[in-house]
Write an enzyme that holds these catalytic residues in place. Structure first.
Site, PDB file in Angstrom:
ATOM      1  N   HIS A   1      11.540  10.684   9.216  1.00  0.00           N
ATOM      2  CA  HIS A   1      10.196  10.139   9.038  1.00  0.00           C
ATOM      3  C   HIS A   1       9.474  10.805   7.878  1.00  0.00           C
ATOM      4  O   HIS A   1       8.925  10.145   6.990  1.00  0.00           O
ATOM      5  CB  HIS A   1       9.410  10.324  10.341  1.00  0.00           C
TER       6      HIS A   1
ATOM      7  N   CYS B   1      13.458  -6.892  -1.101  1.00  0.00           N
ATOM      8  CA  CYS B   1      12.437  -5.863  -0.976  1.00  0.00           C
ATOM      9  C   CYS B   1      12.974  -4.868   0.051  1.00  0.00           C
ATOM     10  O   CYS B   1      14.049  -5.035   0.576  1.00  0.00           O
ATOM     11  CB  CYS B   1      11.103  -6.461  -0.556  1.00  0.00           C
TER      12      CYS B   1
END
Lengths: 886, 886
Positions: free
Chosen positions: B455, B839
């Site tokens: 993260h 993307c």
């Protein structure tokens, strides 16, 4: 604008195989005409005309009217009557006729052609004023109602008033004078609603009637019906215009309907009813009770004989049981319609078997005469249709079979009473996995919410128990332990019956008929087995289900899940110990306690399937499924802390919570499960492999042939399979050495994730077999989880036709099917004789089975009760393929 | 057993492009020999011999030894010295030489060939007994240590003892007598450890040395290095045997290493160092300080001139900056090695730019001279390498850039202190989404756990902030607010620096150098833009990021997520109202409050990207993400009830809980999100479309060119897109009518679920563009969720080579890549000029960008800081394709 299309066919211009263009009714009328049967002459306006009618903005296509006029001229010539004639007028019936018969479509207008002028002709030609006026009255009513939307009940009110005035009971008691008054009032009513006079030009009447038929193709009810029955919207309907014959001109007249065989049982004997001096609508209206067809032999012996021989001729001609309408006009028999008759599952099977024996059809053709899903009805007890009973509500026919019992509203009650030997029906708004123990002990289940794929439905089908789901009419009140349906209240303990084949909920106990699986059933499915090339196995997790599967004709087990075994009460503590283990040693110690249990499980199943392969899937679900529910634990700890509970207990619970948290997953379906467990904790799969092989060694010693297939779930990369295959092979060799027994086994994998399908060529190098797990494959291909989709948006998608089918029921051909094709091609490119099957619910769905056959799979596997369905569906797929290649 | 393979190549038999067979070192020695440079003669044993050595069970392949003997004969002839000769012996160095240079491999054994006999010959030929004995001593040490595993430190201990006895400080002060003693003791040590006498046959010495080199290919360290650097295990290493030259025979001797340009800055000037009267190992040992190469001009002017011209020749020959080793023996220059020099990102770019200007290489070639990932270093402040600093630990280089600040251990503290203007580094074991507010205000982040895709790493890269992750050496104690690393303790408030490009953690504050994006950088990337055919866009959710993307060279926005906008404090209440709405009206009322916010968002982004397309994705995440956390709510309610809390509050919370429960999903990733929301709540997407178009109309009025692309996420069926496209078009037309402004727009879809890729031909009929969402596509293709996989098993899969790459970093070519290919082909089959992009994080990964180029995509889109990387990677892909098609 003009074109070369032919929009109008005389009956003698058509054929039975022109259903697309002429509709079912038109094509059959043409066929009967051409084989020389007495059919009143007529013509058919094509379905193409209907479609173009919409293309041209609800206008007839150019050229159609001219053709129609020309056709009518020919008709007039044939019959020697003229439209609108004041001497001997031509009257016609106008009927819709789509390719498939369809409720919601405009049905019939009789006596078209009557006007104030031509009714005089009818009086003259029949010499019966009352009859002619009555015909005219009926026509104005029917035309106004059906073609122009004049409210039916207003006609009825006028009629009732006139009968009251005349003080008569039946329509046919009205006097000629009264009929004249009635005609005037009917015409006034027509004018009031349409703003126009009742049309006095027969040709104009006809055009309006045709428009009405075309218009009814897009009635709301027709659209809904097509949607529900998956009939394309662009078929269109044909219109049949046929010279009238009258069954109501005296006692040498009559009308009737008959099946060439009994549609309920299949018995080879005319079955139907008739009325003397009546028109078809009188039979339907139910004012007089029709007589059984057998009595016609006494009433009209010649007619009966003629009809019987025509029936036989039609059956031979169409090579199927026929449903025939006829009329007798002044001692002359006319055929008004024939079509393949609808029938029950039992009748379908008996007719098919009999016709093969009679030499009328081949075994291949017989295969296509029974809907595989209908077979389901034959496997379960059925409501005795001859019994009297009160249907109080109807839900979805979620799992076939009939059952009765006293109502309970709670799974615990169901379990307790069931164990005490009471027959109970579990009634819930919905069921959840927490209700399983209740479902097991109940005779059947009734839910007020949820669809064909709801939890209750799926579980019940798996267990072969009747279920009626989504029965919204019943309102359940758990606190008072009752449900209401309308004014009726059913309390806990009251008896109800449910019929899972029809969705009926019945008050009280109704007699049921036990299934009969010998005789025709066994013979018919025996033929299916001869014809099909696709193997059929069953999914079974225990010896009992395995035996059931074998009884139903499964040639092996396609999926044995091992996780259900982990859930059993005496085992769960060891499973939890294994999960809580901090070291490999602790884990192996816990696993060693599970080994004997698992070995016993596998021993039992392999023994029950002696001589047949048994595919055993190693542990699949994420480990947290075996631990307590996280939220319940959270609430428990919060409460304990809040109330100053025992600190040791809190500590213990918190330790458990820590593990639960560690194992918690955001998306369990996409988490640490399947062979990912086997890769990270090889000792779990090692224990399972050992349990399998020890069971096999034991059986081999006992002289019982065991054929185990070790299946690795959720493979995404050949390296996973290579690693786990190696371990499995090592253990097999160890067990052989330890026991001194040689045995055979194979190692293969599920294909249930897109990447496995896409890289099947690589994976096949390490696999002896593939088995498609189309449930997971569908979930990952669509990117929606079944649990979430079905509860939240899937129904919306189906209602709004975003998706045509529920992909969890029928394999999505373009997405999932494409991946399956890639996998089959890839796998067989590396290993040409790779064994490939499918397990999961699709394996029991006829449409999906056809896909599997086309893809060249070796077998399908489904729940035991679906095995007969799959056997037939597989045979059908083989026949269809053969027919297509002709 | 014999075969026709050639295992031994003399240097004059090889070439530079034979690196696969001869290794890098051997191929370059051959090349230098062939272009006439002064290279001591030698031969290379092939990598193939190494591989076969393992095939034959660690035995030399048949024929190899005979070839070697023959080669040595030729060498002896060339040099006029003989192996083991007691007059003028041939001595050789033995060096490993794989295709890629690799730590962990055996490096060098010098002076091989010395024996008790031949050392006499060396004494005679050099007339220097001390030198000869010293060579012998060094050889026994090096051979024993490197080839036979005799502990290095035991040699060192003996040496130290003898020096002490003699009372001298340096090795070269030892007397001849002392050297004799030393030799005896070294030989005894060798015997003690190997059980054998020190080999007195030079040929036997050589074979043992070759075995040692082959053996070192599979040393643990070499294996780990290969794994980490993705070097295949089956390349093998070559062995180079080369006649010794001595840089340590007097002051007319020396040795050195030099780069043809400055490897730190790229400046075009010889850069390196040398030592007079020394062997290579002395430079490394660091006993004497080497001199800068520029001083060689004074020390040995002829040699310097010769070396300089050879350097230039080599650079021209290899067309790249060279890293050269040389030795001077009695006034004669010998080249011992040349290779392309390693360099910093800045140097790589400058060298490439300069060489293009010098006409040495083409712009296309220049593209391949810089590693795109290295560019990252140039975009962020960097540690000044000239500064002094104390590295206290090294973690993973998770997000580039250097930063310093005082240590904080809590996101709240980071936020508070950051807001107060203090520079802080957030130090956590790991971060979670709850820490975002702290990350935003910190200069950088340091974690002790988690990998490159943790993260903290992902978020920091997204923000362009430095991060060092998984720095396991630091032990964090949250309660005492400190971390320790070894004996060192760093407390809250202490200053540290981190270098996210190298993973270094540094005590205190170190000076940094600001990025320089003009000059070479701009010129170089300008060339990349000329060469590439693949477009580069950026992902940006707000005008600030959009501006940054534009600055970095993005030609549009490939992904604007709209959900981040929903999370903002002033909007969330309306979002929650919308979710809690029971009726459409309530929902529309809530949405009407969000409309102006969204319009403002879109206005800002479209304005910042004036003239470039901006692809705006409509709402994607499941709605429950905008509601409070379910478990927290559960605990809160349990507590409130437990403690007899306010009953109104409980009711309110329970109502909220009911909604949260309703929206709860088992697998949120596979749940009610993406266009499924748009289908079931069309009013949400309608509001967003209106906000976009109103912003466009407003901009158009202001004369600003806005190019909106409306993107529908998570499409699985063309019908979804058809439905939503229709709604979008209607709204666009409404807005045009309302505002009186005409504007252009397109409507397209994400391809992020396998079914979308598989049915791209159908979907393309309703799409103006496709954009691959490879994050979700990877998750569904693999059937694992990133959150669950990375925390639970993905690392294990990578460690055990089940998967070669993390598919969330680099596109999995066989699975996800195959689906992309199907989608591109399908899409373009229906719409040949369909715009297709990607993307998500893969859009900034060079390897994935190459895949995208190969698939014929129109553009990649990545985070703003990745744009320059993508520009270069795209250019490289174009050059590689061009080269391959040659």
């Amino acid at each position: 604008m003009s074109n070369n299309k032919k929009y109008v066919y005389l009956f003698n211009e058509g054929k039975a195989d022109m259903k697309d263009l002429l509709g079912g009714k038109g094509a059959n009328l043409a066929e009967m005409t051409n084989i020389g049967l007495p059919v009143p002459p007529g013509l058919t306006i094509t379905t193409e005309a209907c479609n173009e009618y919409y293309v041209f903005g609800e206008k007839f296509p150019p050229g159609m009217e001219a053709e129609l006029e020309q056709g009518l001229k020919i008709l007039e010539g044939k019959i020697g009557k003229k439209f609108g004639d004041n001497e001997n007028p031509l009257l016609v019936s106008v009927r819709s006729g789509a390719k498939f018969s369809m409720p919601g479509m405009m049905d019939t207008i009789l006596n078209l052609g009557l006007t104030d002028t031509s009714v005089q002709g009818l009086i003259k030609s029949t010499n019966n004023e009352r009859f002619a006026l009555d015909c005219y009255r009926r026509f104005i009513h029917m035309f106004g109602d059906v073609a122009m939307g004049v409210p039916h009940h207003e006609y009825e009110e006028i009629l009732a008033e006139e009968k009251e005035k005349e003080d008569v009971q039946f329509d046919n008691q009205l006097t000629v004078k009264a009929l004249h008054t009635l005609l005037d009032r009917y015409k006034a009513l027509y004018r009031k609603h349409t703003g126009e006079d009742f049309p006095q030009n027969p040709y104009q009447q006809l055009l309006l009637a045709i428009k009405a038929v075309f218009g009814s193709w897009n009635s709301d009810r027709a659209i809904v019906y097509r949607k529900h029955n998956r009939i394309p919207d662009d078929l269109g309907t044909a219109v049949n215009v046929q010279a009238m014959v009258f069954g109501n001109m005296g006692d040498d007249c009559g009308t009737g309907v008959a099946f060439t065989r009994n549609p309920a049982t299949g018995e080879r004997k005319l079955y139907g009813e008739y009325l003397i001096n009546a028109q078809g609508e009188d039979v339907v209206a139910g004012i007089r009770t029709p007589l059984p067809i057998s009595l016609l032999e006494q009433d009209m012996p010649d007619i009966f004989q003629q009809f019987e021989s025509i029936s036989q001729l039609l059956e031979k001609h169409y090579r199927d049981m026929q449903d025939i309408e006829f009329t007798v006009e002044r001692g002359k028999l006319f055929m008004l319609q024939t079509r393949n008759g609808k029938r029950t599952a039992a009748a379908a099977m008996r007719v098919a078997v009999d016709m093969v024996h009679e030499g009328l059809i081949t075994k291949e053709e017989a295969m296509l005469r029974v809907d595989p899903l209908q077979i389901n009805q034959l496997l379960h007890p059925q409501i005795d249709v001859n019994a009297e009973f009160q249907v109080i509500a109807t839900g979805l026919p979620a799992s076939p079979g009939a059952a009765y019992g006293s109502v309970v509203f709670d799974a615990n009650d169901a379990e307790a009473q069931g164990k005490a030997g009471k027959k109970v029906i579990l009634v819930r708004t919905e069921t959840t996995p927490d209700d399983i123990h209740g479902l097991v002990m109940a005779q059947g289940v009734l839910t007020s919410r949820g669809g064909m794929t709801s939890h209750a439905a799926v579980v019940a089908r798996g267990m072969g128990k009747p279920a009626v789901c989504g029965c919204e009419a019943i309102k359940i009140d758990y606190t008072q332990k009752l449900f209401t349906v309308g004014d009726l209240t059913v309390k806990e303990g009251d008896f109800i019956s449910i019929d899972g084949a029809t969705g009926k909920v019945i008050l009280g106990e109704v007699p049921t008929i036990a299934p009969e699986l010998g005789g025709d059933f066994a013979e018919y499915l025996g033929w299916a087995d001869e014809i099909r090339t696709l193997g059929v196995r069953a999914n079974a997790d225990n010896p009992k289900d395995a035996q059931k599967a074998r009884d139903f004709g499964a040639a092996g087990i396609g999926l044995t899940r091992t996780e259900h075994m982990f859930m059993e009460q005496e085992r769960l503590p060891f499973v939890q110990k294994m999960i809580m283990a901090d070291t490999i040693e602790e884990r192996e110690e816990a696993l060693s306690h599970l080994l004997p249990f698992q070995q016993e499980d596998f021993y039992g199943i392999l023994k029950a399937m002696e001589g047949y392969p048994v595919c055993i899937r190693l542990l699949d679900p994420p480990l947290h499924e075996f631990l307590p529910n996280r939220e319940e634990l959270l609430v428990e700890i919060t409460k304990l802390k809040c109330t100053g509970g025992d600190s040791d207990l809190i500590k213990k619970k918190e330790k458990l919570m820590k593990k639960v948290d560690e194992l918690h997953e955001f998306n369990p379906m996409l988490g640490h499960r399947g062979c990912r467990l086997g890769i990270t904790y090889p000792e779990i799969y090692a224990m399972q492999a050992r349990a399998i092989f020890q069971a096999v060694a034991q059986l081999t010693k006992e002289g019982i042939k065991a054929i185990p297939e070790v299946e690795i779930p959720l493979v995404i990369h050949v390296n996973e399979l290579a690693f786990l295959r190696k371990q499995t092979v090592e253990i097999a060799e160890q067990v052989m050495e330890e026991t001194g027994v040689k045995f055979e086994y194979t190692v293969g994998t599920m294909i249930e994730v897109p990447r496995a399908a896409l890289t099947a060529d690589e994976i096949a190098t390490e696999a002896d077999f593939f088995s498609f797990g189309t449930n997971d494959l569908t979930q990952t291909t669509f990117g929606f989880s079944r649990d979430d989709a079905e509860g939240k948006f899937l129904q919306h998608y189906l209602d709004y036709k975003i998706l045509k089918e529920n992909p969890f029921v029928t394999i999505d051909p373009k997405g999932v099917g494409q991946l399956m094709e890639i996998a089959v091609k890839g796998g067989r490119s590396s290993k040409p004789d790779l064994l490939i099957g499918i397990c999961g619910e699709h394996g029991g769905d006829p449409e999906s089975i056809q896909t599997c056959h086309q893809l060249g799979l070796n077998f399908v596997s489904c729940s035991p009760f679906r095995v007969p369905i799959a056997r037939l569906a597989a045979a059908q797929a083989a026949v269809i393929e053969k027919n297509q290649s002709k």
